[in-house]
Design a protein around this motif. Structure first.
Motif, PDB file in Angstrom:
ATOM      1  N   LEU A 135       1.020  -1.245   0.192  1.00 53.29           N
ATOM      2  CA  LEU A 135       0.046  -0.062  -0.008  1.00 53.29           C
ATOM      3  C   LEU A 135       0.803   1.317  -0.187  1.00 53.29           C
ATOM      4  O   LEU A 135       1.962   1.091   0.816  1.00 53.29           O
ATOM      5  N   ALA A 136       0.331   2.338  -0.832  1.00 52.68           N
ATOM      6  CA  ALA A 136       1.376   3.507  -0.704  1.00 52.68           C
ATOM      7  C   ALA A 136       0.892   4.003   0.619  1.00 52.68           C
ATOM      8  O   ALA A 136      -0.159   4.043   1.180  1.00 52.68           O
ATOM      9  N   ASN A 137       2.216   4.564   1.390  1.00 52.36           N
ATOM     10  CA  ASN A 137       1.891   5.080   2.812  1.00 52.36           C
ATOM     11  C   ASN A 137       2.191   6.294   2.808  1.00 52.36           C
ATOM     12  O   ASN A 137       3.087   6.912   2.511  1.00 52.36           O
ATOM     13  N   PRO A 138       1.244   7.404   3.332  1.00 56.07           N
ATOM     14  CA  PRO A 138       0.034   7.128   4.066  1.00 56.07           C
ATOM     15  C   PRO A 138      -1.175   6.689   2.930  1.00 56.07           C
ATOM     16  O   PRO A 138      -0.839   6.686   1.700  1.00 56.07           O
ATOM     17  N   CYS A 139      -2.278   6.068   3.418  1.00 58.48           N
ATOM     18  CA  CYS A 139      -2.921   5.180   2.605  1.00 58.48           C
ATOM     19  C   CYS A 139      -4.559   5.606   2.841  1.00 58.48           C
ATOM     20  O   CYS A 139      -4.888   5.573   4.006  1.00 58.48           O
ATOM     21  N   PHE A 140      -5.295   5.323   1.859  1.00 58.94           N
ATOM     22  CA  PHE A 140      -6.758   5.558   1.992  1.00 58.94           C
ATOM     23  C   PHE A 140      -7.346   4.590   2.985  1.00 58.94           C
ATOM     24  O   PHE A 140      -7.042   3.361   2.452  1.00 58.94           O
ATOM     25  N   VAL A 141      -8.328   4.823   3.902  1.00 58.19           N
ATOM     26  CA  VAL A 141      -8.425   3.777   4.877  1.00 58.19           C
ATOM     27  C   VAL A 141      -9.304   2.609   4.263  1.00 58.19           C
ATOM     28  O   VAL A 141      -9.649   1.542   4.676  1.00 58.19           O
ATOM     29  N   GLY A 142     -10.071   2.877   3.107  1.00 58.47           N
ATOM     30  CA  GLY A 142     -11.011   2.052   2.514  1.00 58.47           C
ATOM     31  C   GLY A 142     -10.269   0.861   2.005  1.00 58.47           C
ATOM     32  O   GLY A 142     -10.840  -0.301   2.274  1.00 58.47           O
ATOM     33  N   ILE A 143      -8.901   0.962   1.534  1.00 59.81           N
ATOM     34  CA  ILE A 143      -8.259  -0.213   1.117  1.00 59.81           C
ATOM     35  C   ILE A 143      -7.740  -0.945   2.390  1.00 59.81           C
ATOM     36  O   ILE A 143      -7.620  -2.230   2.457  1.00 59.81           O
ATOM     37  N   THR A 144      -7.075  -0.244   3.170  1.00 57.56           N
ATOM     38  CA  THR A 144      -6.494  -0.917   4.394  1.00 57.56           C
ATOM     39  C   THR A 144      -7.512  -1.598   5.116  1.00 57.56           C
ATOM     40  O   THR A 144      -7.332  -2.618   5.713  1.00 57.56           O
ATOM     41  N   GLY A 180       9.374 -16.490   2.033  1.00 52.65           N
ATOM     42  CA  GLY A 180       8.521 -17.692   1.533  1.00 52.65           C
ATOM     43  C   GLY A 180       7.168 -17.229   0.728  1.00 52.65           C
ATOM     44  O   GLY A 180       6.580 -17.936   0.456  1.00 52.65           O
ATOM     45  N   GLY A 181       6.810 -15.825   0.836  1.00 50.23           N
ATOM     46  CA  GLY A 181       5.756 -15.517   0.232  1.00 50.23           C
ATOM     47  C   GLY A 181       5.878 -14.665  -1.012  1.00 50.23           C
ATOM     48  O   GLY A 181       6.758 -14.933  -1.912  1.00 50.23           O
ATOM     49  N   ALA A 182       4.929 -13.828  -1.573  1.00 57.87           N
ATOM     50  CA  ALA A 182       5.010 -13.091  -2.768  1.00 57.87           C
ATOM     51  C   ALA A 182       4.069 -11.748  -2.543  1.00 57.87           C
ATOM     52  O   ALA A 182       3.241 -11.630  -1.858  1.00 57.87           O
ATOM     53  N   LEU A 183       4.722 -10.802  -3.077  1.00 56.41           N
ATOM     54  CA  LEU A 183       4.034  -9.561  -3.187  1.00 56.41           C
ATOM     55  C   LEU A 183       3.196  -9.649  -4.495  1.00 56.41           C
ATOM     56  O   LEU A 183       3.546  -9.715  -5.514  1.00 56.41           O
ATOM     57  N   ARG A 184       1.687  -9.610  -4.042  1.00 60.82           N
ATOM     58  CA  ARG A 184       1.048 -10.073  -5.098  1.00 60.82           C
ATOM     59  C   ARG A 184       0.344  -8.761  -6.054  1.00 60.82           C
ATOM     60  O   ARG A 184       0.219  -8.705  -7.297  1.00 60.82           O
ATOM     61  N   ALA A 185       0.107  -7.657  -5.241  1.00 63.07           N
ATOM     62  CA  ALA A 185      -0.499  -6.535  -5.870  1.00 63.07           C
ATOM     63  C   ALA A 185      -0.067  -5.152  -5.144  1.00 63.07           C
ATOM     64  O   ALA A 185       0.366  -5.386  -3.851  1.00 63.07           O
ATOM     65  N   VAL A 186      -0.109  -4.246  -5.905  1.00 61.14           N
ATOM     66  CA  VAL A 186       0.317  -2.804  -5.069  1.00 61.14           C
ATOM     67  C   VAL A 186      -0.819  -1.802  -5.354  1.00 61.14           C
ATOM     68  O   VAL A 186      -1.257  -1.801  -6.464  1.00 61.14           O
ATOM     69  N   TYR A 187      -1.302  -1.372  -4.397  1.00 57.26           N
ATOM     70  CA  TYR A 187      -2.539  -0.142  -4.573  1.00 57.26           C
ATOM     71  C   TYR A 187      -1.915   1.157  -4.525  1.00 57.26           C
ATOM     72  O   TYR A 187      -1.005   1.631  -3.577  1.00 57.26           O
ATOM     73  N   VAL A 188      -2.415   1.953  -5.463  1.00 55.96           N
ATOM     74  CA  VAL A 188      -1.887   3.302  -5.466  1.00 55.96           C
ATOM     75  C   VAL A 188      -2.977   4.195  -6.056  1.00 55.96           C
ATOM     76  O   VAL A 188      -3.973   3.830  -6.814  1.00 55.96           O
ATOM     77  N   ALA A 189      -2.866   5.434  -5.782  1.00 57.47           N
ATOM     78  CA  ALA A 189      -3.882   6.546  -6.243  1.00 57.47           C
ATOM     79  C   ALA A 189      -3.075   7.506  -6.807  1.00 57.47           C
ATOM     80  O   ALA A 189      -2.736   8.419  -6.294  1.00 57.47           O
ATOM     81  N   PRO A 190      -2.551   7.483  -8.161  1.00 57.07           N
ATOM     82  CA  PRO A 190      -1.584   8.230  -8.772  1.00 57.07           C
ATOM     83  C   PRO A 190      -2.096   9.683  -8.925  1.00 57.07           C
ATOM     84  O   PRO A 190      -1.142  10.416  -8.898  1.00 57.07           O
ATOM     85  N   ASP A 191      -3.260   9.654  -8.891  1.00 56.26           N
ATOM     86  CA  ASP A 191      -3.697  11.225  -9.284  1.00 56.26           C
ATOM     87  C   ASP A 191      -4.574  11.766  -7.886  1.00 56.26           C
ATOM     88  O   ASP A 191      -5.829  11.846  -7.792  1.00 56.26           O
TER      89      ASP A 191
END
Ligand code: PLP
Length: 436
Positions: A135-144, A180-191
């Motif tokens: 998650l981009a930090n700081p982050c929208f609470v909806g995704i967290t 032993g895991g994987a980073l599956r996805a990243v959340y960003v709000a670029p605009d």
């Protein structure tokens, strides 16, 4: 009477992030006379334009023009509908024309706000406890909060002046692998992110796509505030730059139309292989959108057809253009942001206590102010009770406690005179309570 023990309920029910919105509502209700820079809600002036009957009729005309009988079109409003949505063609055409996103209507799912889209996407993508979401930090609470509801592990990657710390993201990928895991996805709000107010540069967008390709990451792009860019200053979305179908693009009509409609959407044009399905099988899952629609059928079944009709009709009334729909609102928010920054300069520019400084976004709803002291609930209470001004503590948006001394100011809900008076009060508060 049955008494439930909270320790036996899901851990998320006590997660602080889930309580952040009700905490602010509660403070606001106790101080009704305070000027509040807290809500990120659309300005009430943008709402009178919503003519529900006219827009619904406009949508029905569109359905009839596509071959349905008037009676059948009308029934669509009142019956259960397809989980994928009713207005996919209208929305897909708008994004193709305005934003250069070339995805067919079938790759859209019309959701109950962006919030449901986030929940569905996370549910579909995250299978193993070893999968991690960045998650981009700081982050929208909806995704967290959605990640917390689903027990998905998250890792913070710093938002920077360019957008995202790509080296940090690369490190996070390595660390997840080593564990032993994987980073599956990243959340960003670029605009224009919420709460940081940052905007990702074009170079950073390209860098993020290249890194995602190298590391085989999916990108969740939240587009909620893109419409607030000044005319001529728009940047292409990650989805418009995406040549690999690596970006899952989430949108909302909460700000360009109105939040009470609860209409958002997700573009999920990734193909999904399933060896157990033969081409002859009917209804086989072929794209991520198919999968999301199936999940949605067990969550909200379908997004309210009445709401979809109003939003679809509203878009058609604006020539089918998202830009036309958002234009006047974008101007209002641009004006409010300019006024907020100008008032901060005027009231605090030369006299701000040491350690008080703020960023200067050129779009979005939010300005972030750094203080020399912790911006906690206690300080907010003093600000509300003694100075009549409210703001949002930034701590709740950080995954690592880094925002303890920052506040978020939102300009979206206030009128110019309230912004001026609010900053006047804020300056008095900051000078007296945070100065040496
Ligand atoms: C970053 C972000 N995404 C999405 C939304 C809108 O979500 P929804 O469509 O569920 O109202 C908001 C609203 O505050 C937001 O700040």
């Amino acid at each position: 009477m049955v008494h439930l023990n909270i320790d036996r309920l899901h851990g998320s029910v006590r997660a602080p992030v889930l309580g952040s919105i009700s905490f602010l509502n509660e403070v606001m209700s106790r101080h009704p006379g305070a000027i509040s820079f807290a809500p990120g809600a659309p300005h009430p002036d943008t709402l009178p334009d919503v003519e529900i009957q006219r827009f619904t009729d406009r949508f029905l005309d569109h359905v009839v023009a596509r071959g349905a009988s008037p009676a059948r079109a009308r029934r669509l409003l009142f019956e259960y509908g397809p989980s994928r949505g009713l207005i996919n063609d209208i929305v897909a055409e708008a994004l193709r024309r305005d934003h250069g996103i070339d995805a067919p209507p079938e790759s859209y799912v019309i959701t109950v706000g962006a919030q449901e889209a986030m929940l569905l996407v996370l549910r579909a993508l995250f299978r193993s406890p070893d999968d991690v979401l960045a998650l981009a930090n700081p982050c929208f609470v909806g995704i967290t909060g959605a990640a917390r509801l689903l027990d998905i592990d998250v890792v913070a990657v710093d938002e920077t002046a360019e957008g995202l710390d790509l080296d940090g993201l690369e490190r996070a990928c390595r660390q997840a692998r080593m564990a032993g895991g994987a980073l599956r996805a990243v959340y960003v709000a670029p605009d224009y992110s919420n709460p940081g107010g940052g905007r990702m540069t074009l170079d950073c967008r390209r860098g993020l796509l290249a890194l995602a390709a190298r590391e085989d990451l999916l990108i969740l792009e939240d587009n909620a505030y893109a419409f607030t860019a000044a005319t001529g200053a728009e940047l292409p979305s990650l989805k418009a730059l995406d040549t690999e179908r690596r970006v899952i693009h989430i949108g909302t009509f909460a700000k360009t139309a109105f939040p009470g409609a609860r209409v958002g959407f997700v573009i999920a044009d990734q193909s999904v292989d399933d060896a157990s399905v033969t081409p002859a099988d009917d209804g086989a899952a072929r794209t991520l959108a198919d999968v999301l629609a199936t999940l949605k059928s067990m969550v909200t079944v379908n997004t309210s057809p009445l709401s979809q009709a109003v939003i679809g009709g509203l878009l058609l009334e604006h020539g089918g253009s998202l830009d036309a729909l958002g234009h006047a609102k974008s101007e209002l928010y641009q004006r409010n942001l300019r006024l907020l920054l100008a008032a901060l300069d005027r009231h605090l520019g030369d006299t701000a206590p040491a350690g008080v400084h703020w960023n200067r976004p050129d779009g979005g709803f939010f300005v972030r102010v750094h203080l020399p002291v912790p911006a906690d609930a206690e300080l907010l209470e003093v600000s509300a009770a003694d100075y009549g001004v409210l703001w949002t503590p930034m701590r709740q948006f950080y995954l690592d406690g880094a925002g303890d001394t920052q506040i978020r100011l939102s300009c979206s809900y206030l009128d110019p005179d309230e912004i001026e008076e609010g900053v006047h009060r804020l300056a008095a508060f900051l000078t007296k309570e945070t100065g040496q």
